[in-house]
Design an enzyme around this catalytic site. Sequence first.
Site, mmCIF file in Angstrom:
data_model
loop_
_atom_site.group_PDB
_atom_site.id
_atom_site.type_symbol
_atom_site.label_atom_id
_atom_site.label_comp_id
_atom_site.label_asym_id
_atom_site.label_seq_id
_atom_site.Cartn_x
_atom_site.Cartn_y
_atom_site.Cartn_z
ATOM 1 N N SER A 1 -6.961 -0.624 -6.602
ATOM 2 C CA SER A 1 -6.582 -0.951 -5.236
ATOM 3 C C SER A 1 -5.106 -1.326 -5.274
ATOM 4 O O SER A 1 -4.593 -1.738 -6.320
ATOM 5 C CB SER A 1 -7.401 -2.148 -4.726
ATOM 6 N N THR A 2 -4.445 -1.175 -4.153
ATOM 7 C CA THR A 2 -3.073 -1.688 -4.073
ATOM 8 C C THR A 2 -3.024 -3.146 -4.502
ATOM 9 O O THR A 2 -2.052 -3.595 -5.133
ATOM 10 C CB THR A 2 -2.538 -1.566 -2.642
ATOM 11 N N THR B 1 0.822 -1.211 0.000
ATOM 12 C CA THR B 1 0.000 0.000 0.000
ATOM 13 C C THR B 1 0.857 1.263 0.000
ATOM 14 O O THR B 1 0.553 2.238 -0.689
ATOM 15 C CB THR B 1 -0.948 0.008 1.212
ATOM 16 N N THR C 1 35.450 -37.559 -13.854
ATOM 17 C CA THR C 1 34.236 -37.851 -13.100
ATOM 18 C C THR C 1 34.641 -38.106 -11.656
ATOM 19 O O THR C 1 35.619 -38.815 -11.409
ATOM 20 C CB THR C 1 33.492 -39.078 -13.659
ATOM 21 N N SER D 1 46.600 -11.176 -2.885
ATOM 22 C CA SER D 1 46.933 -11.346 -1.480
ATOM 23 C C SER D 1 47.663 -10.121 -0.948
ATOM 24 O O SER D 1 48.413 -9.464 -1.680
ATOM 25 C CB SER D 1 47.811 -12.591 -1.290
ATOM 26 N N SER D 2 47.447 -9.850 0.330
ATOM 27 C CA SER D 2 48.174 -8.765 0.995
ATOM 28 C C SER D 2 49.478 -9.266 1.599
ATOM 29 O O SER D 2 50.277 -8.464 2.094
ATOM 30 C CB SER D 2 47.294 -8.163 2.098
#
Length: 472
Positions: A143-144, A104, A190, A321-322
């Site tokens: 209507s909503t 609404t 597989t 990577s740091s």
Amino acid sequence: MLAPTERIEHDLLGDLAVPASAYYGVHTLRALQNFPITGMPISVYPNLVNALASVKQAAALANHDLGLLSEVKTQAIVHACTQVRSGAAHEHFVVDVIQGGAGTSTNMNANEVIANLALEHLGQQRGEYAVLHPNEDVNLGQSTNDVYPTALKIATHVGIMQLVDAMGVLRASFERKAVEFGNDLKMGRTQLQDAVPMTLGQEFSTFAVMLGEDQERLKEAAQLICEINLGATAIGTGINTHPQYAQLACRHLSEITGIALTTSPNLIEATQDVGSFVQLSGVLKRVAVKLSKTCNDLRLLSSGPRAGLGEINLPPVQAGSSIMPGKVNPVIPEVVNQIAFEVIGNDVTVSFAAEAGQLQLNAFEPIIAHSLFKSVAHLRAGCLTLASKCVDGITANRERLRAIVENSVGIVTALNPYIGYMHSTEIAREALTSGKSVAQIVVDKGLLSQAQLDEILQPAMLTQPRKMTSAG
């Protein structure tokens, strides 16, 4: 005392001071106060805002056709809706994407913005609702409960078509790689164990085929949401509408949106049933699951680069990577994996929201909308990102691919028709224990000549059906 930057509007709960610059009104302001949930306004979904404007425009035209709305008011509303559909005033669609009230607040936000845009077009001040009213005029015959789901279906349909197009871009990327890698022999696997040979092109072709299948499933789901309940009003009985209103509104809405919409034959059922959204959410989950599986494969195939499979190279897009110099991670497939996790969770949310509907209305369509829009938008972005920042730049490690084939015990399967299952089993066992290649053992034992092996182990012989000859 009223500030010059405010105007007073009234609803059933009383008066509120609305910002004078706002196109929304008192009902929207109450929703802003009541639903500080996500911090995300409905304007983050422009397809929804445009769909709401399309519905309001179609309703105004239908009511005018029936003599229920004057020419002046109709043209003002149509002008306002056209403005919204072109992108104007989207920032005034401010209610939270998650809200109580079955949508609404969203419907009233649309009514108020369109009414004030229409008033401005008529040379009036915002809030002069005696001239043109959000409920009496913009929401006439609605209507909503029929506006909101109809707008949701239109917005979702637009999003689905955008997602289908994005999937087509990604599918084309995989198809190009399938051609590029068409003669690159590798081992199929597989259960993560060596199986039988295939080409890298066949592997990438599979990714493309899976996307194509899901494009078709999405198109089928899109057809289901073309049936709307506009004209149902509150519960589907069509109270407060003209008998011809529903069909007229649907016709106008189809013309405005370019979508072949139909009116549900049972509006009471259509107002409470959200099964088409459940179906769509399930298809989106299918897309996400298969796309994530593809990304898992890309990560496995590119793993290493030296201590893993290392069969393909993903394009480096950022440092990985740091702490570890030179490390590059498969960040694009990883982000698409995370999108898939979100979509799977969104499907659970849609399922719960659909199940929780009661009697003649499902009050939880806002969370259904939010979940579907996120899934569609993020999958679309994921497909485009995966195509441009990953798949297009993938290269094959051809020497490694060939070396793995030549050293794999799995190659013995291809020799079954020529040396028999028992000999093949013995050779496989010896290759595993000795570390020698299958080809070397076969030649050493005199079972086949090198020339015969070279003929048998050609990619065209190993990767497709062929006429067999007796083992003798």
